[in-house]
Design a protein around this motif. Structure first.
Motif, mmCIF file in Angstrom:
data_model
loop_
_atom_site.group_PDB
_atom_site.id
_atom_site.type_symbol
_atom_site.label_atom_id
_atom_site.label_comp_id
_atom_site.label_asym_id
_atom_site.label_seq_id
_atom_site.Cartn_x
_atom_site.Cartn_y
_atom_site.Cartn_z
ATOM 1 N N ASP A 1 0.837 -1.204 0.000
ATOM 2 C CA ASP A 1 0.000 0.000 0.000
ATOM 3 C C ASP A 1 0.866 1.245 0.000
ATOM 4 N N LEU B 1 0.919 4.084 -2.792
ATOM 5 C CA LEU B 1 0.668 5.452 -2.380
ATOM 6 C C LEU B 1 1.826 6.354 -2.773
ATOM 7 N N TRP C 1 1.605 9.535 -5.170
ATOM 8 C CA TRP C 1 2.068 10.850 -4.753
ATOM 9 C C TRP C 1 3.161 11.360 -5.677
#
Length: 191
Positions: free
Chosen positions: A158, A162, A166
């Motif tokens: 995860d 992420l 980003w």
């Protein structure tokens, strides 16, 4: 800039002519040498730790692919897919292996990325198929770490997703900002 550099050089030459560095130069050299040795020691230790982690994960991979473990894995997969919940030595051997992996992960001997690379393909299916089997032995202290290694692996994946999103968002925002600023710059010049 050049004036500042020349001023600094003049001051350094005055300082050297005054004889002050002769008194303090040996301790400064000793301090610099000490700091360099600390940095070298730290970098050597980091390389050794990395090398040992790689050796350890490769040995775990060899152990996981050994003939004995392949037989245990096949028998464990058959038992778990059949839904057997009685105690099975092959299932226990596979789960014990993953317990060892989690122990080494918690102690910092290996990292999560290595586990993802070498064992994520196998770890999740065994974990999902073993729900009833683990529930039967829930009260015992056996395999308390097996769910932990799966959770850490999922958190790592995860985080990786992420961080990629980003990174992508930052990349897009930077280009939009740059375009807007360059457009505004041209608008201001034409006024």
């Amino acid at each position: 800039m050049w004036v500042t550099l020349l001023t600094w050089l003049e001051n350094a030459l005055r300082w050297i002519r005054a004889g002050w560095p002769a008194d303090y130069l040996p301790p400064l050299v000793a301090l610099a040498a000490f700091l360099l040795s600390l940095w070298t020691y730290r970098s050597v230790k980091q390389r050794e730790r990395f090398k040992l982690g790689i050796d350890l994960i490769l040995k775990l991979g060899e152990r996981f692919e050994s003939e004995v473990m392949l037989k245990h894995r096949a028998a464990a997969a058959e038992a778990l897919m059949a839904g057997e919940i009685k105690i099975n030595l092959s299932v226990d051997a596979v789960f014990d292996f993953f317990e060892d992996v989690d122990f080494l992960l918690r102690r910092g001997a290996i990292d999560v990325e290595a586990i993802e690379t070498f064992f994520s393909y196998w770890l999740r299916p065994y974990y999902r198929a073993s729900g009833d089997y683990r529930a039967q032995r829930k009260g015992s202290p056996v395999w308390t770490d097996f769910p932990s290694v799966v959770e850490r692996l999922e958190r790592f994946e995860d985080w990786r997703k992420l961080s990629w999103s980003w990174q992508w968002a930052h990349f897009v925002a930077w280009h939009i900002w740059r375009r807007r600023n360059s457009a505004n710059r041209w608008d201001k010049l034409s006024d």
